[in-house]
Scaffold this motif. Sequence first.
Motif, PDB file in Angstrom:
ATOM      1  N   GLY A  17       0.832  -1.193   0.000  1.00 16.26           N
ATOM      2  CA  GLY A  17       0.000   0.000   0.000  1.00 16.26           C
ATOM      3  C   GLY A  17       0.864   1.240   0.000  1.00 16.26           C
ATOM      4  N   CYS A  18       0.779   1.945  -1.046  1.00 13.15           N
ATOM      5  CA  CYS A  18       1.533   3.179  -1.163  1.00 13.15           C
ATOM      6  C   CYS A  18       0.736   4.098  -2.069  1.00 13.15           C
ATOM      7  CB  CYS A  18       2.927   2.927  -1.730  1.00 13.15           C
ATOM      8  SG  CYS A  18       2.924   2.177  -3.380  1.00 13.15           S
ATOM      9  N   GLY A  19       1.234   5.232  -2.254  1.00 11.74           N
ATOM     10  CA  GLY A  19       0.586   6.171  -3.144  1.00 11.74           C
ATOM     11  C   GLY A  19       1.557   7.288  -3.468  1.00 11.74           C
ATOM     12  N   ILE A  20       1.061   8.283  -4.148  1.00 11.84           N
ATOM     13  CA  ILE A  20       1.889   9.411  -4.559  1.00 11.84           C
ATOM     14  C   ILE A  20       2.523  10.096  -3.352  1.00 11.84           C
ATOM     15  CG2 ILE A  20       1.879  11.656  -5.718  1.00 11.84           C
ATOM     16  CD1 ILE A  20       1.489   9.225  -7.569  1.00 11.84           C
ATOM     17  N   GLU A  21       1.717  10.400  -2.344  1.00 14.60           N
ATOM     18  CA  GLU A  21       2.242  11.104  -1.158  1.00 14.60           C
ATOM     19  C   GLU A  21       3.381  10.321  -0.509  1.00 14.60           C
ATOM     20  OE1 GLU A  21       1.603  14.144   0.001  1.00 14.60           O
ATOM     21  OE2 GLU A  21       0.159  14.464  -1.615  1.00 14.60           O
ATOM     22  N   GLU A  22       3.183   9.021  -0.327  1.00  9.18           N
ATOM     23  CA  GLU A  22       4.196   8.203   0.330  1.00  9.18           C
ATOM     24  C   GLU A  22       5.480   8.128  -0.500  1.00  9.18           C
ATOM     25  OE1 GLU A  22       0.218   7.044   1.883  1.00  9.18           O
ATOM     26  OE2 GLU A  22       1.015   7.248  -0.150  1.00  9.18           O
ATOM     27  N   LEU A  23       5.333   7.897  -1.786  1.00  2.55           N
ATOM     28  CA  LEU A  23       6.513   7.804  -2.642  1.00  2.55           C
ATOM     29  C   LEU A  23       7.219   9.155  -2.738  1.00  2.55           C
ATOM     30  CD1 LEU A  23       8.335   6.114  -4.411  1.00  2.55           C
ATOM     31  CD2 LEU A  23       6.802   6.590  -6.340  1.00  2.55           C
ATOM     32  N   HIS A  24       6.462  10.215  -2.875  1.00  2.00           N
ATOM     33  CA  HIS A  24       7.025  11.567  -2.941  1.00  2.00           C
ATOM     34  C   HIS A  24       7.850  11.843  -1.683  1.00  2.00           C
ATOM     35  CE1 HIS A  24       6.291  16.116  -2.610  1.00  2.00           C
ATOM     36  NE2 HIS A  24       7.229  15.933  -3.516  1.00  2.00           N
ATOM     37  N   HIS A  25       7.263  11.568  -0.517  1.00  2.00           N
ATOM     38  CA  HIS A  25       7.957  11.789   0.750  1.00  2.00           C
ATOM     39  C   HIS A  25       9.185  10.881   0.869  1.00  2.00           C
ATOM     40  CE1 HIS A  25       8.627  12.751   4.931  1.00  2.00           C
ATOM     41  NE2 HIS A  25       8.647  11.449   5.189  1.00  2.00           N
ATOM     42  N   TYR A  26       9.030   9.613   0.529  1.00  5.56           N
ATOM     43  CA  TYR A  26      10.128   8.658   0.632  1.00  5.56           C
ATOM     44  C   TYR A  26      11.317   9.091  -0.226  1.00  5.56           C
ATOM     45  CZ  TYR A  26      12.888   4.424   0.295  1.00  5.56           C
ATOM     46  OH  TYR A  26      13.936   3.536   0.317  1.00  5.56           O
ATOM     47  N   LEU A  27      11.060   9.413  -1.497  1.00  4.45           N
ATOM     48  CA  LEU A  27      12.154   9.790  -2.393  1.00  4.45           C
ATOM     49  C   LEU A  27      12.815  11.099  -1.967  1.00  4.45           C
ATOM     50  CD1 LEU A  27      10.689   8.798  -5.879  1.00  4.45           C
ATOM     51  CD2 LEU A  27      12.530   7.647  -4.615  1.00  4.45           C
ATOM     52  N   SER A  28      12.025  12.059  -1.511  1.00  2.00           N
ATOM     53  CA  SER A  28      12.599  13.327  -1.033  1.00  2.00           C
ATOM     54  C   SER A  28      13.516  13.077   0.162  1.00  2.00           C
ATOM     55  CB  SER A  28      11.490  14.306  -0.624  1.00  2.00           C
ATOM     56  OG  SER A  28      10.751  14.717  -1.740  1.00  2.00           O
ATOM     57  N   THR A  29      13.063  12.229   1.077  1.00  2.00           N
ATOM     58  CA  THR A  29      13.846  11.922   2.279  1.00  2.00           C
ATOM     59  C   THR A  29      15.100  11.127   1.923  1.00  2.00           C
ATOM     60  OG1 THR A  29      11.845  11.930   3.621  1.00  2.00           O
ATOM     61  CG2 THR A  29      13.769  10.805   4.549  1.00  2.00           C
ATOM     62  N   GLN A  30      14.942  10.086   1.123  1.00  4.14           N
ATOM     63  CA  GLN A  30      16.082   9.248   0.733  1.00  4.14           C
ATOM     64  C   GLN A  30      17.150  10.029  -0.013  1.00  4.14           C
ATOM     65  OE1 GLN A  30      15.725   6.468   2.801  1.00  4.14           O
ATOM     66  NE2 GLN A  30      16.868   5.590   1.134  1.00  4.14           N
ATOM     67  N   ARG A  31      16.719  10.936  -0.859  1.00  3.90           N
ATOM     68  CA  ARG A  31      17.656  11.686  -1.691  1.00  3.90           C
ATOM     69  C   ARG A  31      18.134  12.962  -1.000  1.00  3.90           C
ATOM     70  NH1 ARG A  31      15.703  13.360  -6.467  1.00  3.90           N
ATOM     71  NH2 ARG A  31      17.516  12.815  -7.681  1.00  3.90           N
ATOM     72  N   ARG A  32      17.522  13.263   0.157  1.00  5.02           N
ATOM     73  CA  ARG A  32      17.860  14.452   0.944  1.00  5.02           C
ATOM     74  C   ARG A  32      17.741  15.737   0.126  1.00  5.02           C
ATOM     75  NH1 ARG A  32      22.025  10.756   2.890  1.00  5.02           N
ATOM     76  NH2 ARG A  32      21.523  10.246   5.051  1.00  5.02           N
ATOM     77  N   ARG A  33      16.648  15.797  -0.637  1.00  3.45           N
ATOM     78  CA  ARG A  33      16.382  16.979  -1.454  1.00  3.45           C
ATOM     79  C   ARG A  33      14.893  17.029  -1.766  1.00  3.45           C
ATOM     80  NH1 ARG A  33      19.880  17.224  -6.046  1.00  3.45           N
ATOM     81  NH2 ARG A  33      18.253  17.853  -7.458  1.00  3.45           N
ATOM     82  N   PRO A  34      14.300  18.210  -1.701  1.00  2.00           N
ATOM     83  CA  PRO A  34      12.872  18.310  -1.985  1.00  2.00           C
ATOM     84  C   PRO A  34      12.558  18.028  -3.453  1.00  2.00           C
ATOM     85  CG  PRO A  34      13.797  20.488  -1.542  1.00  2.00           C
ATOM     86  CD  PRO A  34      14.893  19.494  -1.345  1.00  2.00           C
ATOM     87  N   ILE A  35      11.358  17.511  -3.647  1.00  4.39           N
ATOM     88  CA  ILE A  35      10.814  17.323  -4.998  1.00  4.39           C
ATOM     89  C   ILE A  35       9.553  18.173  -5.047  1.00  4.39           C
ATOM     90  CG2 ILE A  35       9.854  15.714  -6.679  1.00  4.39           C
ATOM     91  CD1 ILE A  35      11.410  13.467  -5.179  1.00  4.39           C
ATOM     92  N   HIS A  36       9.565  19.202  -5.874  1.00  3.61           N
ATOM     93  CA  HIS A  36       8.416  20.103  -5.989  1.00  3.61           C
ATOM     94  C   HIS A  36       7.515  19.639  -7.122  1.00  3.61           C
ATOM     95  CE1 HIS A  36      10.300  22.756  -3.150  1.00  3.61           C
ATOM     96  NE2 HIS A  36      11.364  22.892  -3.914  1.00  3.61           N
ATOM     97  N   LEU A  37       6.213  19.544  -6.847  1.00  2.72           N
ATOM     98  CA  LEU A  37       5.219  19.162  -7.847  1.00  2.72           C
ATOM     99  C   LEU A  37       4.532  20.433  -8.324  1.00  2.72           C
ATOM    100  CD1 LEU A  37       3.698  16.084  -5.972  1.00  2.72           C
ATOM    101  CD2 LEU A  37       5.595  16.120  -7.611  1.00  2.72           C
ATOM    102  N   ILE A  38       4.676  20.740  -9.612  1.00  4.16           N
ATOM    103  CA  ILE A  38       4.203  22.005 -10.172  1.00  4.16           C
ATOM    104  C   ILE A  38       3.219  21.756 -11.314  1.00  4.16           C
ATOM    105  CG2 ILE A  38       4.919  24.183 -11.241  1.00  4.16           C
ATOM    106  CD1 ILE A  38       6.388  23.883  -8.634  1.00  4.16           C
ATOM    107  N   PRO A  39       1.948  22.184 -11.162  1.00  6.64           N
ATOM    108  CA  PRO A  39       1.014  22.063 -12.290  1.00  6.64           C
ATOM    109  C   PRO A  39       1.274  23.177 -13.301  1.00  6.64           C
ATOM    110  CG  PRO A  39      -0.087  23.059 -10.418  1.00  6.64           C
ATOM    111  CD  PRO A  39       1.301  22.717  -9.962  1.00  6.64           C
TER     112      PRO A  39
END
Length: 171
Positions: A17-39
Amino acid sequence: MRHTCEALLADWGMEHGCGIEELHHYLSTQRRRPIHLIPMTFPERHLFGMWLKMDDFDIIVFEKAASASHKEHIIAHELAHIAFEHRGSVSPSPNGSGQFLDDVDPADVRGMLMRSRYSEDEEQEAETMASLILARATKRWLEPAWGVPEEAAEIVARIESGVGNPDQGGV
């Protein structure tokens, strides 16, 4: 390929069970850099999303007019490219061969990865991972009300200029 993606999700603790929020947070934390989602509105109908890797953060731009489920898929797809550290085949260059974002300073952008420019294997891998993520999602992604992050404001303005954004008021 599917087994590789499933194993990676298991390594991340997201196999059940995962989703966009979880993956977004996980990758940002693992990579130690924010990922900004821009429409953003893309005038090109074949382009729905892209990933820009900056020095200190990443930007995923996705089609503003897409349906909620399509936005989820676009974002999951671009997050998969980040997770797999795909390189793509297009990047802005000093001689202007970056076609899409000629006015973006190549020193500011390490790599621009457009969905239609990856190798077939990279595209298939990102599509497989995005589909697995969304199939396991326990909740739907809700687009937050937001403003452009200060650190990304200049590059977002350049992207809008480069794509010929019809929204005069910006994002």
